[in-house]
Design an enzyme around this catalytic site. Structure first.
Site, PDB file in Angstrom:
ATOM      1  CB  CYS A  15       1.530  -3.986   3.359  1.00 42.77           C
ATOM      2  SG  CYS A  15       1.015  -5.339   2.177  1.00 42.77           S
ATOM      3  N   GLY A  41      -4.773  -3.279   5.044  1.00 42.63           N
ATOM      4  CA  GLY A  41      -4.839  -4.840   4.594  1.00 42.63           C
ATOM      5  C   GLY A  41      -5.527  -5.441   5.273  1.00 42.63           C
ATOM      6  CG  ASN A 120       3.157  -0.283   2.600  1.00 44.73           C
ATOM      7  OD1 ASN A 120       3.075   0.786   3.019  1.00 44.73           O
ATOM      8  ND2 ASN A 120       2.446  -1.005   1.673  1.00 44.73           N
ATOM      9  N   GLY A 121       4.534  -1.869   0.104  1.00 45.83           N
ATOM     10  CA  GLY A 121       4.792  -1.423  -1.256  1.00 45.83           C
ATOM     11  C   GLY A 121       4.872  -2.459  -2.405  1.00 45.83           C
ATOM     12  CE1 TYR A 272     -10.801   4.857   0.246  1.00 41.09           C
ATOM     13  CE2 TYR A 272      -8.886   3.596  -0.963  1.00 41.09           C
ATOM     14  CZ  TYR A 272     -10.022   3.482  -0.334  1.00 41.09           C
ATOM     15  OH  TYR A 272     -10.881   2.089  -0.297  1.00 41.09           O
TER      16      TYR A 272
END
Ligand code: SF4
Length: 507
Positions: A15, A41, A120-121, A272
C-alpha cells in the site's frame, strides 16, 4: 512497476498512504499524490476529507486512481468545502483480499468523533486481537487487519470526545499491536501519522507552504511541489494540527524475548518497491539501484555483448552493471504501458501469454548477441523463464541472468506478497538447479553483503527476513497480555478502561 499489470512481477508491494493538513486544494493534491504512489498498490484507491471541525467524507473503490476518482467522486469530495485536510490510500490486497469494502481509508467513529484510517503494512497476529474484540461484541465489516487497528482504538477510548482523544486512542492501539505499520489518520481536529517501532514501512514528512504533508515516498511530494522535511522515525508518532506537528514515541510493544527493537527498514524498498525518484535514509533509490548493478558486475562478471534490464525497476541496475563491466546497456525489452486491468489475475495460460503482451524483445538488440539479463528478484521463476525463452526466440545466442538481490528463501510477514515458502524457487532448489529451471546459460545473485553495502547503511539497519529467515518481529503467535500503556500523546495516559490486558495474538 507499471500500474495496471502488477501480476507480471513476482513480488508485490502492499500500500501507499498520503495525508495533508491543511490546504484549500487538499483533495486535488491528495489525488495527485496517489497517482505518484500508484506503483505501491493497484487494487483500490480512496480519499477521505473534512473541513477542520467539520464532517468527514470518504470516496473509494476498487481500481486504479484514474478509475476510482471520476469527476463525480471528486465533485462529492470537493463539496465538503475549502481549507480542508485529506488522507489518501492506494492498496494492493494481501491480508483481507480485494473485496471492495476493504478499500481504504476506513471510517470509524469514537464517542461521536469520526476518524479515517489509512494503513500500509501488515500486523502480525491480528487474528488474536480480532477474536478478542469480537468477544467484546465488536462487529467487523471488512477482513482487513487495518480495521482491527481502528476497532481497537474505539475500544481503548470509549470516551475520546475530540480529535486529540481519537489520536490518543490510536496511539494506544498501535502500542498494543505487532508487525509493520505506517499509518495516517484524519480527524476533524488534526492528522495523526505513525510508524512501527522498527520502521519496516516508510513514511516521510513534508511541507507545502503552510500545509503539512506525509507520504509513503518522497516522489509524492515532488509531484505536488512539496518539500521533504524528514522521515518519520521508527516508533514515532506525529500529531499535526494548526499549531504544526507535535512528536512523541510509541512504547514499543515488541520488547519480547528473541525480538529485536532495533530499526529494521525493508531493504526491498530500495531494491524494488519504491520509485527510483524517491529517497530514503538520505540516499536516492536510483543511485542505490545503480550501485547494486555495479556490485553485481564486480561479483559476477560474464563475457557478453549487451546488458538488458527488465523494465522498469531493474533499468538503473542494468545501467550500473553496464557502467562497471563496460558492456553496452540497451533497451532490449519493450514494455507495453497500455495493458489494462482486464489482464489482472488470469488463468495460467493467459498469464503466460501476457508476458509477451507486456514485455517483448527487440530482435535488433538481441539477435546473435550474448545477453546479460538483469532483474531485481527471482521468486517463483516463472516470469523470468518466459523472458529468457522470448530472448532466445528473438535470436539471443546466450542469456546470462543476474539478480540484484540474494536468493529469496523465506516469505514476508510484513505486507509484501511474495509466495508461500513451497512456491519460492530458491527454497526448493540450489542455484544450478534454478538456472536449469529458468533455462538461462548462467545465473548468479548479488550477495547479501553486496546488497546492503549498495545502500551505504549498516546491515543492522534493515529487515532481511526474506533472505535470512531472521525476522525483526517474530511471525510466531505470541500469547500473552500487552503491557500497560504509558506515554499516549498530549494529555497523557489512556482512560483506565483502556488499559486492561489485550492479547496480541491469542490462538
Ligand atoms: S521480509 Fe523481506 S520483503 Fe518483507 S519487510 Fe523484510 S526485507 Fe522486506
Amino acid at each position: 512497476m507499471a500500474p495496471g499489470v502488477p501480476f507480471l512481477r513476482e513480488v508485490r508491494e502492499e500500500c501507499g498512504v498520503f495525508g495533508i493538513w491543511r490546504h484549500p486544494r487538499a483533495v486535488a493534491l491528495a489525488c495527485q499524490a496517489l497517482y505518484a504512489l500508484q506503483h505501491r498498490g493497484q487494487d483500490s484507491a480512496g480519499i477521505a476529507t473534512c473541513r477542520p471541525g467539520g464532517p468527514l467524507v470518504v470516496e473509494k473503490g476498487n481500481g486504479l486512481v484514474a478509475e476510482v476518482f471520476t469527476a463525480s467522486r471528486l465533485a462529492r469530495l470537493a463539496a465538503v468545502g475549502p481549507a480542508q485536510a485529506a488522507v489518501g490510500h492506494v492498496r494492493y490486497a494481501t491480508t483481507g483480499g480485494s473485496r471492495p469494502e476493504n478499500a481504504q481509508p476506513l471510517l470509524f467513529t469514537t464517542a461521536g468523533v469520526p476518524f479515517a484510517l489509512a494503513h500500509n503494512g501488515q500486523l502480525v497476529g491480528s487474528e488474536g486481537v480480532r477474536a478478542w474484540l469480537r468477544q467484546r461484541g465488536v462487529r467487523f465489516t471488512t477482513t482487513s487487519d487495518s480495521e482491527v487497528l481502528g476497532r481497537l482504538a474505539e475500544q481503548l477510548a470509549p470516551g475520546a470526545g475530540d480529535g486529540e482523544g481519537v489520536a490518543r486512542a490510536l496511539v494506544a492501539a498501535l502500542e498494543r499491536v505487532r508487525g509493520a505499520f505506517a499509518i495516517v489518520a484524519l480527524t476533524p481536529a488534526g492528522l495523526l501519522a505513525a510508524r512501527d517501532p522498527r520502521g519496516i514501512r516508510p513514511l516521510v514528512l513534508g511541507r507545502l507552504g503552510p500545509a503539512w504533508v506525509v507520504a509513503s515516498e518522497t516522489c509524492a511530494f515532488d509531484t505536488i511541489g512539496a518539500e521533504t522535511v524528514r522521515e518519520v522515525a521508527p516508533g514515532e508518532w506525529l500529531w499535526i494540527d494548526d499549531a504544526g506537528p507535535r512528536a512523541g514515541r510509541l512504547e514499543a510493544p515488541g520488547e519480547v524475548p528473541g525480538e529485536s527493537a532495533r530499526p529494521a527498514f525493508c531493504i526491498f524498498e530500495y531494491v524494488y518497491f519504491a520509485r527510483p525518484d524517491s529517497r530514503f535514509g538520505g540516499r536516492s533509490v536510483y543511485e542505490v539501484r545503480k550501485e547494486l548493478g555495479r556490485r553485481l558486475a564486480r561479483e559476477h562478471p560474464v563475457a557478453a555483448d549487451v546488458v538488458i534490464g527488465v523494465p522498469d525497476s531493474s533499468l538503473p541496475v542494468a545501467a550500473g552493471y553496464s557502467e562497471e563491466s563496460g558492456i553496452p546497456h540497451e533497451p532490449g525489452l519493450v514494455k507495453n504501458r497500455y495493458v489494462g486491468r482486464t489482464f489482472l489475475r488470469p488463468d495460467p495460460r493467459a498469464r503466460a501469454e501476457s508476458v509477451r503482451i507486456k514485455l517483448n524483445p527487440v530482435p535488433e538488440v538481441v539477435a546473435g548477441r550474448r545477453v546479460v539479463l538483469v532483474d531485481d528478484s527471482l521468486v517463483r521463476g516463472t516470469t523470468v523463464r518466459r523472458l529468457v525463452r522470448a530472448l532466445r526466440e528473438a535470436g539471443a545466442s546466450e542469456v546470462h541472468l543476474r539478480i540484484a538481490a540474494p536468493p529469496y528463501l523465506h516469505p514476508c510477514y510484513y505486507g509484501v506478497d511474495t509466495a508461500d515458502r513451497e512456491e519460492l524457487l530458491a527454497a526448493r532448489h540450489r542455484v544450478e538447479e534454478m538456472r536449469r529451471v529458468v533455462e538461462a546459460d548462467s545465473l548468479h545473485f548479488l550477495s547479501l553483503e553486496g546488497m546492503v553495502a549498495a545502500t551505504g547503511q549498516p546491515l543492522a539497519a534493515f529487515c532481511l527476513g526474506c533472505f535470512t529467515g531472521r525476522y525483526p518481529v517474530s511471525p510466531e503467535v505470541i500469547p500473552g497480555p500487552v503491557p500497560d500503556v504509558a506515554g499516549v500523546p498530549a494529555a497523557g495516559r489512556a482512560p483506565a478502561s483502556g488499559r486492561e490486558d489485550v492479547p496480541w495474538a491469542r490462538s
